[in-house]
Design a protein around this motif. Sequence first.
Motif, short mmCIF file in Angstrom:
data_model
loop_
_atom_site.label_atom_id
_atom_site.label_comp_id
_atom_site.label_asym_id
_atom_site.label_seq_id
_atom_site.Cartn_x
_atom_site.Cartn_y
_atom_site.Cartn_z
N GLN A 196 4.84 8.42 -1.28
CA GLN A 196 5.72 7.84 -0.27
C GLN A 196 7.04 7.40 -0.89
O GLN A 196 7.12 7.09 -2.08
CB GLN A 196 5.03 6.64 0.38
CG GLN A 196 3.72 6.98 1.08
CD GLN A 196 3.08 5.76 1.71
OE1 GLN A 196 3.76 4.90 2.27
NE2 GLN A 196 1.77 5.67 1.63
N SER A 197 8.06 7.36 -0.06
CA SER A 197 9.38 6.93 -0.50
C SER A 197 9.47 5.42 -0.38
O SER A 197 9.92 4.88 0.63
CB SER A 197 10.48 7.60 0.34
OG SER A 197 11.76 7.16 -0.07
N ARG A 198 9.02 4.71 -1.41
CA ARG A 198 9.04 3.25 -1.44
C ARG A 198 9.05 2.81 -2.89
O ARG A 198 8.65 3.56 -3.79
CB ARG A 198 7.84 2.65 -0.70
CG ARG A 198 6.49 3.12 -1.22
CD ARG A 198 5.36 2.46 -0.48
NE ARG A 198 4.06 2.76 -1.07
CZ ARG A 198 2.97 2.03 -0.89
NH1 ARG A 198 3.02 0.96 -0.10
NH2 ARG A 198 1.84 2.35 -1.46
N TRP A 199 9.49 1.59 -3.11
CA TRP A 199 9.69 1.13 -4.49
C TRP A 199 8.40 1.09 -5.28
O TRP A 199 8.40 1.30 -6.51
CB TRP A 199 10.41 -0.22 -4.52
CG TRP A 199 9.62 -1.39 -3.99
CD1 TRP A 199 9.69 -1.93 -2.75
CD2 TRP A 199 8.65 -2.17 -4.70
NE1 TRP A 199 8.82 -2.99 -2.63
CE2 TRP A 199 8.19 -3.17 -3.82
CE3 TRP A 199 8.16 -2.14 -6.01
CZ2 TRP A 199 7.23 -4.10 -4.18
CZ3 TRP A 199 7.20 -3.07 -6.38
CH2 TRP A 199 6.75 -4.04 -5.48
N ARG A 200 7.27 0.84 -4.63
CA ARG A 200 5.99 0.77 -5.35
C ARG A 200 5.62 2.09 -6.01
O ARG A 200 4.82 2.11 -6.95
CB ARG A 200 4.87 0.34 -4.41
CG ARG A 200 4.96 -1.09 -3.94
CD ARG A 200 3.77 -1.48 -3.09
NE ARG A 200 3.94 -2.81 -2.54
CZ ARG A 200 3.66 -3.94 -3.19
NH1 ARG A 200 3.19 -3.87 -4.42
NH2 ARG A 200 3.87 -5.11 -2.63
N GLU A 201 6.16 3.19 -5.50
CA GLU A 201 5.83 4.51 -6.05
C GLU A 201 7.03 5.16 -6.72
O GLU A 201 7.02 6.36 -6.98
CB GLU A 201 5.26 5.40 -4.94
CG GLU A 201 4.01 4.82 -4.31
CD GLU A 201 3.36 5.75 -3.31
OE1 GLU A 201 3.07 6.90 -3.68
OE2 GLU A 201 3.15 5.33 -2.15
N SER A 202 8.04 4.36 -7.01
CA SER A 202 9.25 4.87 -7.63
C SER A 202 9.13 4.77 -9.15
O SER A 202 8.10 4.33 -9.69
CB SER A 202 10.46 4.07 -7.15
OG SER A 202 10.44 2.77 -7.72
N ALA A 203 10.20 5.14 -9.83
CA ALA A 203 10.24 5.03 -11.29
C ALA A 203 10.76 3.67 -11.76
O ALA A 203 10.99 3.47 -12.95
CB ALA A 203 11.13 6.14 -11.86
N ALA A 204 10.90 2.72 -10.83
CA ALA A 204 11.43 1.40 -11.18
C ALA A 204 10.45 0.65 -12.09
O ALA A 204 9.23 0.89 -12.07
CB ALA A 204 11.69 0.59 -9.91
N ALA A 205 10.98 -0.27 -12.86
CA ALA A 205 10.13 -1.11 -13.71
C ALA A 205 9.14 -1.89 -12.84
O ALA A 205 9.52 -2.45 -11.81
CB ALA A 205 10.99 -2.07 -14.52
#
Length: 347
Positions: free
Chosen positions: A160-169
């Motif tokens: 999904q397109s959300r921060w929890r599944e992004s490459a963010a720290a």
Amino acid sequence: MTTPLNVALIGYGYVGKVFHAPLLSHTPGFHLHTVVSRDAGKVHADLPHMRVVADAQQAFADPAIDLVVIASPNDSHASLALAALDHGKHVVVDKPFTVTVAEAESVIARARDRGRLVSVFQNRRWDADFLTVQQLVRDDVLGDIAELHSHFDRYRPQVQSRWRESAAAGAGLWFDLGPHLLDQAVQLFGMPLALQVDLALQRQDAQAPDYFHAQLRYRRCRVHLHAGSLVAANGLRFAVHGQRGSYQKHGLDGQEQALRAGTQPGEMGWGEDSESGRLELVDGEGHVSVQTLPSQPGDYRRYYQAMHAAMVDGTPPPVSAEQALALMRLIALGERSNAERRELTVA
């Protein structure tokens, strides 16, 4: 009548909307005073009369606010907690506490300097099935525990397109579900002697770990913590094996599902687990007895009840700063274990 403590909730995404807002609204002694969100319409759709501000600093500077609850993306936890503490507020941070150990240490030091409480929202200490496992261990029903398997598996094949599944720290399952399962294990058995962690990106286009398997080594016991995103047959939650027998439980605690469905905390049936566990005991002569074991009632409000008591009466907070820091060290050690592909000793 005691004046309720005013709370500012920072963030109205999934966690703020589904967990913190309803739990705070249904815990006596707290008043949800302000929500910080850039989408006032989303907040007012659920809470029509809520004060909504777009800037967290406006909430921090409000002298009416007693407690700040941070439910924003993980990589903002430390900076928001520090700012809230600098304004003299008590702070609750949704798990994970921070992204790094150094950040956690800085937040704890600031809280100590300001004479304020800081705690981490570990709601799954009050899962019905975990409370049942905790009671079985406490009462020595299974004897010395040899193995505990704790699963939190899902079937979510699409990224999904959300921060929890992004490459963010701080993104990915190790920071999302890892804190829950690690905290439960430490609550049961204390800090392990060593741990070994395997993280993986298994789904196509995954940017953050969507799988982990961790083994915690104790003197005799072995604890296995597991979460995956491609587990269609994902029923197992707990399996505990000891010298006297075993306990198995399938299905997740139902409080999150109830909150998502709009059930208000405290309504009829709140915290009751629809799926019982299976307790199998072996006596000294080898005879096996099997019984269905209903779960103890769970209630996430107990976290905030304990937090209220800590603020008003000076009792220990539900999750102490020391516990939060110890868990951050385990999370960081797990990342290092995965990078080095080996078991590491817990200091």
